[in-house]
Design an enzyme around this catalytic site. Structure first.
Site, PDB file in Angstrom:
ATOM      1  N   ARG A  46      37.270  26.195  49.108  1.00  0.00           N
ATOM      2  CA  ARG A  46      38.387  26.338  50.054  1.00  0.00           C
ATOM      3  C   ARG A  46      37.971  26.066  51.499  1.00  0.00           C
ATOM      4  O   ARG A  46      38.787  26.215  52.404  1.00  0.00           O
ATOM      5  CB  ARG A  46      38.994  27.737  49.918  1.00  0.00           C
ATOM      6  CG  ARG A  46      38.075  28.851  50.356  1.00  0.00           C
ATOM      7  CD  ARG A  46      38.452  30.221  49.797  1.00  0.00           C
ATOM      8  NE  ARG A  46      39.784  30.680  50.136  1.00  0.00           N
ATOM      9  CZ  ARG A  46      40.296  31.848  49.711  1.00  0.00           C
ATOM     10  NH1 ARG A  46      39.573  32.646  48.929  1.00  0.00           N
ATOM     11  NH2 ARG A  46      41.518  32.201  50.059  1.00  0.00           N
ATOM     12  N   LYS A  95      42.674  52.947  45.991  1.00  0.00           N
ATOM     13  CA  LYS A  95      42.700  52.560  44.581  1.00  0.00           C
ATOM     14  C   LYS A  95      41.388  52.986  43.915  1.00  0.00           C
ATOM     15  O   LYS A  95      40.317  52.622  44.380  1.00  0.00           O
ATOM     16  CB  LYS A  95      42.899  51.051  44.460  1.00  0.00           C
ATOM     17  CG  LYS A  95      44.254  50.567  44.975  1.00  0.00           C
ATOM     18  CD  LYS A  95      44.320  49.067  45.108  1.00  0.00           C
ATOM     19  CE  LYS A  95      43.573  48.578  46.333  1.00  0.00           C
ATOM     20  NZ  LYS A  95      43.758  47.136  46.598  1.00  0.00           N
ATOM     21  N   GLY A 102      43.939  40.456  40.042  1.00  0.00           N
ATOM     22  CA  GLY A 102      45.324  40.566  40.487  1.00  0.00           C
ATOM     23  C   GLY A 102      45.892  41.964  40.380  1.00  0.00           C
ATOM     24  O   GLY A 102      47.008  42.225  40.862  1.00  0.00           O
ATOM     25  N   ASP A 133      46.687  43.494  43.760  1.00  0.00           N
ATOM     26  CA  ASP A 133      47.876  42.897  44.381  1.00  0.00           C
ATOM     27  C   ASP A 133      49.137  43.478  43.748  1.00  0.00           C
ATOM     28  O   ASP A 133      50.132  43.721  44.435  1.00  0.00           O
ATOM     29  CB  ASP A 133      47.850  41.375  44.214  1.00  0.00           C
ATOM     30  CG  ASP A 133      46.560  40.757  44.716  1.00  0.00           C
ATOM     31  OD1 ASP A 133      45.994  41.277  45.695  1.00  0.00           O
ATOM     32  OD2 ASP A 133      46.112  39.756  44.122  1.00  0.00           O
TER      33      ASP A 133
END
Length: 316
Positions: A105, A224, A254, A257
Site C-alpha cells: 500500500r 475489547k 474484522g 471493526d
C-alpha cells in the site's frame, strides 16, 4: 448522517488453501478496510453512513467503490487518483489463530489524502466521526488530515470515536505510540483492544487502562478483551460484559471493526452503555464465523436471532 469515517480500503487477496502462502493455488479477492468494515456493519443495522477516501482509477478501485456503494454507504466524498494505485494486501491463514497480513500500500491513492479532501460541511452532517490509527500511519498528509478532522468535528459538536487499530508493520513503534496517544487525548470515545492498550500505556489491566484514558479527558472507554468480552468505563459507570461463545472461529479478521459497528449502533439507538457494549460483543463474535473482513456482518434480524439464541437448525 449517523456516522462518517475517513480511511483507506484495499483489496484483500486471501491465499487458498489454508497454510503457508508459498503453497497457495489461488488467491480470493475481497474488499477490506477497517473504516468501511465498520460503516458497512452500521449500514446493515439500519444506520446512515458516509466514507471519505481516495482510490486508484483502476479496476481494483472500481471494485471497492461498487462494493461499498452496494452496501448502502454514501461514497460521494470518495475521489479517484490517476497517478496512484489502489492498495492491496495478502492474507495468509495458516490456521484460525495464525493469520498474517502482507501490505502493498506504499504510495497508494489513499496515502495521498490531505486536509483539503475533507469537506467540513459534509462532516457536520454526522453525529459521529469514526477514525482509526491506521490512517495517520499511511503518510504525513494523512496524519495531518486526521488531526484536522478531529478539530473540525469538535468545533461542530460531532462526537469523535477512535479505534487505535495499531498496525506496527506500517510505522515504527515510537512514532506510532506518540501519534496515537496525541489522538487519544483529543477524542470523546476510545475502543482499543487490550493488546493495543498495553502497547500505548504499558499496562494490560483493563481497569487501570480505563482510568488512564479517562484522565486524558476521554468520556467513554471500551476495551475489547477478545474471548473474554469487554470492559467499559466512564467517570460514573464501569462494568465487564461477557463475550458471546463461538464454537468455530473461521476468520478472526474484522471482528474489532464489527465490535465498533455494534457499539456505535447501540449508542445511536440510545441504549444503555451495557446494552451497547453487549451488542458490540455480539457483532464482533458473528464476524468471526464467516470468511472475509465484512462478509459476516449481520443485519438487525440476524443479530437479534444470534443474541437471543433462537436460530433454527434449518431456515426454510
Amino acid at each position: 448522517m449517523d456516522v462518517i469515517a475517513i480511511g483507506e480500503t484495499l483489496v484483500s487477496l486471501t491465499a487458498e488453501p489454508k497454510g503457508f502462502m508459498r503453497h497457495a493455488k489461488q488467491f480470493i479477492p475481497s474488499v477490506a478496510g477497517a473504516e468501511t468494515n465498520t460503516l458497512i456493519g452500521l449500514s446493515r443495522l439500519g444506520h446512515h453512513t458516509g466514507w471519505i477516501s481516495k482510490l486508484g482509477a483502476d479496476e481494483l478501485g472500481k471494485m471497492i467503490l461498487s462494493t461499498v456503494q452496494g452496501e448502502g454507504v454514501d461514497t460521494s466524498q470518495v475521489r479517484f487518483s490517476e497517478t496512484n494505485p489502489t492498495g492491496i494486501f495478502f492474507k495468509e491463514m495458516v490456521h484460525e489463530s495464525d493469520v498474517s497480513i502482507s501490505y502493498y500500500r506504499q504510495d497508494s491513492a489513499a496515502s495521498q489524502l490531505t486536509a483539503s479532501d475533507l469537506s467540513e460541511v459534509y462532516l457536520t452532517q454526522a453525529q459521529y466521526l469514526y477514525i482509526t490509527g491506521i490512517t495517520p500511519a499511511l503518510s504525513e498528509s494523512c496524519r495531518e488530515l486526521v488531526f484536522y478532522a478531529i478539530d473540525a468535528a469538535k468545533k461542530n459538536g460531532v462526537t469523535v470515536v477512535f479505534d487505535p487499530n495499531v498496525r506496527r508493520k506500517l510505522w515504527d513503534d515510537m512514532k506510532a505510540k506518540k501519534t496515537l496517544l496525541d489522538i487519544a487525548k483529543r477524542v470523546d470515545i476510545i475502543i482499543p483492544g487490550i493488546n493495543e492498550a498495553s502497547f500505548l500505556l504499558d499496562n494490560d489491566d483493563p481497569k487501570q487502562v480505563a482510568k488512564a484514558f479517562l484522565k486524558m479527558g476521554i468520556s467513554l472507554v471500551v476495551i475489547k478483551l477478545g474471548a473474554k468480552g469487554a470492559y467499559y468505563a466512564t467517570a460514573s459507570e464501569a462494568d465487564f460484559v461477557p463475550a458471546f461463545h463461538v464454537t468455530n472461529v473461521v476468520d478472526p479478521v474484522g471482528a474489532g471493526d464489527g465490535f465498533a459497528a455494534g457499539l456505535l449502533s447501540g449508542l445511536l439507538e440510545q441504549k444503555s452503555l451495557k446494552e451497547a457494549v453487549t451488542k458490540a460483543c455480539a457483532v464482533g463474535a458473528m464476524v468471526t464465523m464467516v470468511n472475509g473482513d465484512f462478509e459476516g456482518l449481520p443485519d438487525a434480524s440476524m443479530l437479534d436471532r444470534f443474541m437471543t439464541r433462537q436460530y433454527d437448525d434449518v431456515h426454510r
